[in-house]
Design an enzyme around this catalytic site. Structure first.
Site, PDB file in Angstrom:
ATOM      1  N   ARG A 172       0.821  -1.221   0.000  1.00 47.75           N
ATOM      2  CA  ARG A 172       0.000   0.000   0.000  1.00 47.75           C
ATOM      3  C   ARG A 172       0.856   1.273   0.000  1.00 47.75           C
ATOM      4  O   ARG A 172       0.489   2.285   0.605  1.00 47.75           O
ATOM      5  CB  ARG A 172      -0.974   0.015   1.185  1.00 47.75           C
ATOM      6  CG  ARG A 172      -1.943  -1.152   1.212  1.00 47.75           C
ATOM      7  CD  ARG A 172      -2.829  -1.198  -0.014  1.00 47.75           C
ATOM      8  NE  ARG A 172      -3.700  -2.363   0.002  1.00 47.75           N
ATOM      9  CZ  ARG A 172      -3.434  -3.536  -0.573  1.00 47.75           C
ATOM     10  NH1 ARG A 172      -2.294  -3.695  -1.237  1.00 47.75           N
ATOM     11  NH2 ARG A 172      -4.275  -4.535  -0.498  1.00 47.75           N
ATOM     12  N   SER A 222     -11.333  -0.663   2.462  1.00 49.88           N
ATOM     13  CA  SER A 222     -10.694  -1.024   3.730  1.00 49.88           C
ATOM     14  C   SER A 222     -10.198   0.245   4.421  1.00 49.88           C
ATOM     15  O   SER A 222      -9.448   1.019   3.843  1.00 49.88           O
ATOM     16  CB  SER A 222      -9.509  -1.968   3.483  1.00 49.88           C
ATOM     17  OG  SER A 222      -9.952  -3.174   2.919  1.00 49.88           O
ATOM     18  N   GLU A 292      -5.795   3.538   6.020  1.00 53.03           N
ATOM     19  CA  GLU A 292      -5.497   3.442   4.600  1.00 53.03           C
ATOM     20  C   GLU A 292      -6.191   4.580   3.851  1.00 53.03           C
ATOM     21  O   GLU A 292      -5.744   5.009   2.784  1.00 53.03           O
ATOM     22  CB  GLU A 292      -5.985   2.099   4.060  1.00 53.03           C
ATOM     23  CG  GLU A 292      -5.566   1.778   2.653  1.00 53.03           C
ATOM     24  CD  GLU A 292      -5.855   0.340   2.284  1.00 53.03           C
ATOM     25  OE1 GLU A 292      -6.540   0.125   1.269  1.00 53.03           O
ATOM     26  OE2 GLU A 292      -5.398  -0.564   3.000  1.00 53.03           O
TER      27      GLU A 292
END
Length: 299
Positions: A172, A222, A292
């Site tokens: 990520r 998410s 995130e």
């Protein structure tokens, strides 16, 4: 103060005082002073020059599927890399795609060309540029695995193409998160496959996504990155937070790793809920959950 008249001499593709709820999957946020949808790298460069010459702040966004916009909105210019920059060219197993193309749309084009390797991204609700920015992934695949090179505008205004191994891709994360880079396009390296096999794998992934994720409610996907050695959703569930709400924001009752807008949620509701989840998980398990989702706008 935004100089609207001067901005209009730079681009016609602009909306003023635009409601950002229309442009984020969370359906949350105030208005942006200006929302610009450029159609070329040259137009982007002109917009950035305008912003720098007039001391106007700007941010870059894609499909708005991983962003939480402030209730007070965004001062300055939102540069939206979307449908105006969504071309795709396929040469054998090499794919040249603009940053504004939706990953779901690209996956359908690749299916028609019998190209395998992108199936994991077929259900990710973002643009390719946004996916590159965060090295999006699912079901064991990540974009870094299939990217050969990326073309982008550097902070100094130069356009550069760089090989994937030089872009600091990790979980990520990418180099692009460290500065004012603007992703324009990329080259993907895929492999020939069987149409029915590719279609079946895409269908399987999308069915699993629909079964496990709260796709019926607005969210930004998410909410937290996966902490090393753990799963964020499992930690949050074990902390007894599934279904916990603050205002209109709720820890999903279907998947605890998602914060959803159950109706009328504000950005403050979401931020307060994220903080509560972080504190609770830390106090119970000693694990730090890193969001995130990106926050944008006035605090």
């Amino acid at each position: 103060m935004l100089n609207k008249e001067k901005l209009l001499t730079v681009t016609d593709n602009v909306l003023f005082d635009e409601d950002m709820k229309k442009h984020t999957s969370f359906r949350i946020g105030g208005s942006a002073d200006a929302f610009v949808s450029p159609e070329s790298a040259l137009e982007i460069e002109k917009i950035i020059c305008f912003c720098r010459d007039t001391d106007t702040p700007y941010i870059i966004m894609g499909n708005g599927s991983n962003i939480l916009v402030s209730d007070k909105g965004i001062r300055g210019v939102v540069i939206h890399i979307g449908s105006g920059m969504s071309k795709c060219r396929i040469e054998d197993c090499d794919v040249y795609a603009d940053a504004g193309i939706l990953m779901s749309s690209l996956s359908k084009k690749l299916l028609e060309e019998n190209l395998a390797g992108f199936e994991f991204a077929s259900g990710i609700p973002g643009t390719l540029g946004g996916g590159i920015f965060m090295n999006a992934g699912a079901y064991g695949g990540e974009l870094k695995d299939i990217i050969e090179s990326v073309t982008f505008i550097c902070p100094d205004g130069m356009i550069k193409t760089e090989a994937a191994e030089n872009l600091d891709f990790s979980y990520r994360h990418s180099m692009f998160q460290r500065g004012e880079y603007i992703i324009l396009s990329c080259k993907l390296k895929l492999k020939k496959g069987n149409y029915e096999d590719i279609k079946a794998l895409m269908s399987d992934y999308n069915s699993r996504r629909a079964e496990k994720q709260p796709l019926n409610l607005p969210s930004a996907g998410s909410t937290f990155k996966r902490p090393e050695g753990y799963f964020a959703g499992k930690l949050i569930q074990d902390a007894g937070l599934m279904g916990f709400s603050i205002g209109g924001a709720q820890v999903s009752e279907k998947h605890a790793g998602f914060v959803v807008n159950k109706g009328g949620a504000t950005a403050k509701d979401v931020l307060d809920l994220i903080e509560h989840v972080q504190n609770t998980v830390w106090n119970k398990f000693g694990v730090d959950l890193e969001p995130e989702v990106r926050f944008a706008g006035e605090e």
